[in-house]
Motif scaffolding. Structure first.
Motif, mmCIF file in Angstrom:
data_model
loop_
_atom_site.group_PDB
_atom_site.id
_atom_site.type_symbol
_atom_site.label_atom_id
_atom_site.label_comp_id
_atom_site.label_asym_id
_atom_site.label_seq_id
_atom_site.Cartn_x
_atom_site.Cartn_y
_atom_site.Cartn_z
ATOM 1 N N SER A 9 -27.173 6.002 1.918
ATOM 2 C CA SER A 9 -28.564 6.300 1.531
ATOM 3 C C SER A 9 -29.047 5.253 0.549
ATOM 4 C CB SER A 9 -28.647 7.682 0.888
ATOM 5 O OG SER A 9 -28.344 8.677 1.838
ATOM 6 N N ARG A 11 -32.022 4.230 -2.116
ATOM 7 C CA ARG A 11 -33.083 4.851 -2.923
ATOM 8 C C ARG A 11 -33.775 3.828 -3.820
ATOM 9 N NH1 ARG A 11 -28.596 8.342 -2.804
ATOM 10 N NH2 ARG A 11 -29.017 10.311 -1.743
ATOM 11 N N TRP A 118 -32.745 10.140 3.777
ATOM 12 C CA TRP A 118 -33.156 11.401 4.401
ATOM 13 C C TRP A 118 -33.557 12.327 3.257
ATOM 14 C CZ3 TRP A 118 -29.804 13.553 8.957
ATOM 15 C CH2 TRP A 118 -30.207 14.850 9.301
ATOM 16 N N ARG A 159 -16.175 10.196 1.004
ATOM 17 C CA ARG A 159 -15.993 11.346 1.872
ATOM 18 C C ARG A 159 -14.623 11.964 1.612
ATOM 19 N NH1 ARG A 159 -20.660 10.288 2.234
ATOM 20 N NH2 ARG A 159 -21.910 10.162 4.133
HETATM 21 C C1 LIG Z 1 -30.411 17.433 5.335
HETATM 22 C C2 LIG Z 1 -30.318 16.363 4.264
HETATM 23 C C3 LIG Z 1 -31.168 16.431 3.188
HETATM 24 C C4 LIG Z 1 -31.126 15.434 2.202
HETATM 25 N N1 LIG Z 1 -32.028 15.464 1.190
HETATM 26 C C5 LIG Z 1 -32.012 14.508 0.249
HETATM 27 C C6 LIG Z 1 -32.993 14.488 -0.777
HETATM 28 O O1 LIG Z 1 -33.888 15.339 -0.827
HETATM 29 N N2 LIG Z 1 -32.927 13.491 -1.700
HETATM 30 C C7 LIG Z 1 -31.970 12.520 -1.648
HETATM 31 O O2 LIG Z 1 -31.979 11.641 -2.512
HETATM 32 N N3 LIG Z 1 -31.028 12.484 -0.683
HETATM 33 C C8 LIG Z 1 -31.031 13.463 0.265
HETATM 34 N N4 LIG Z 1 -30.116 13.416 1.291
HETATM 35 C C9 LIG Z 1 -29.120 12.335 1.340
HETATM 36 C C10 LIG Z 1 -27.760 12.824 0.855
HETATM 37 O O3 LIG Z 1 -27.790 13.006 -0.544
HETATM 38 C C11 LIG Z 1 -26.710 11.771 1.254
HETATM 39 O O4 LIG Z 1 -26.700 11.610 2.643
HETATM 40 C C12 LIG Z 1 -25.306 12.173 0.792
HETATM 41 O O5 LIG Z 1 -25.228 12.224 -0.612
HETATM 42 C C13 LIG Z 1 -24.236 11.192 1.292
HETATM 43 O O6 LIG Z 1 -24.567 9.888 0.870
HETATM 44 P P1 LIG Z 1 -24.767 8.680 1.921
HETATM 45 O O7 LIG Z 1 -25.941 9.032 2.799
HETATM 46 O O8 LIG Z 1 -25.055 7.486 1.061
HETATM 47 O O9 LIG Z 1 -23.511 8.534 2.705
HETATM 48 C C14 LIG Z 1 -30.152 14.387 2.283
HETATM 49 C C15 LIG Z 1 -29.300 14.342 3.391
HETATM 50 C C16 LIG Z 1 -29.381 15.307 4.372
HETATM 51 C C17 LIG Z 1 -28.482 15.203 5.590
#
Ligand SMILES: Cc1cc2nc3c(=O)[nH]c(=O)nc-3n(C[C@H](O)[C@H](O)[C@H](O)COP(=O)(O)O)c2cc1C
Length: 170
Positions: A9, A11, A118, A159
């Protein structure tokens, strides 16, 4: 496997604009996701040319400080008009298809050097989102995806070991 493992993710974004053609590719990737009976229950609203609207949409989440810096926001909707959402099991099936479509979007963006996040936290403000976007109640908000070029190294999420995820292997 490399895109799956290396996507994280994002940001934090640079001010570089995202090309409309790249957004089309991301939406095309979404459309190739599997869905129950191939009903393709997804619809999208793209915001990339309206700073004022981006600002207003961002204010609907506690993550507004970085969401507002994203050059593109994609709202993902479930089209409740064309799929049956009244039966719980069927509703879940369509939601799962949307999840598959979103993951395709994140992976396609990653392969193009774009970062995404997301955003689910914004769902609490679904009605305000739809009003701002001019989207009717035939569509249920599933997520907002922020898209842009990553501005710094992303946090390396970890993970659990997969052995912890296996309930049984008979
Ligand atoms: C259904 C869903 C909702 C999420 N909502 C948020 C959110 O509102 N804000 C945010 O910063 N990340 C959000 N995420 C990202 C997750 O925090 C992130 O995928 C997780 O911490 C794993 O990190 P990575 O995506 O870097 O592997 C969301 C992910 C999913 C699947």
């Amino acid at each position: 496997m490399s895109s799956i493992v290396n996507r994280r993710s994002v940001r934090s974004y640079t001010s570089e604009k995202v090309k409309p053609n790249d957004i089309t590719k991301i939406l095309t990737a979404a459309s190739w996701a599997p869905s129950g009976n191939n009903l393709q229950p997804w619809k999208f609203s793209v915001v990339m040319n309206d700073e004022d609207l981006t600002q207003k949409l961002s204010s609907l989440t506690i993550y507004h400080h970085w969401v507002q810096t994203a050059p593109c926001l994609i709202a993902v909707f479930l089209d409740t008009k064309t799929v049956d959402t009244k039966i719980q099991g069927i509703y879940l099936k369509h939601i799962q298809a949307i999840g598959a479509a979103i993951q395709n979007m994140l992976l396609a963006a990653h392969e193009m050097g774009l970062g995404t996040c997301w955003i689910g936290e914004i769902l609490k403000n679904e009605h305000k989102m739809k009003k701002l976007l001019g989207v009717s109640n035939d569509f249920e908000l599933m997520a907002v995806i922020s898209v842009g070029y990553p501005s710094k190294d992303t946090i390396k999420s970890k993970r659990r070991d997969i052995s912890e995820n296996i309930l049984s292997w008979l």
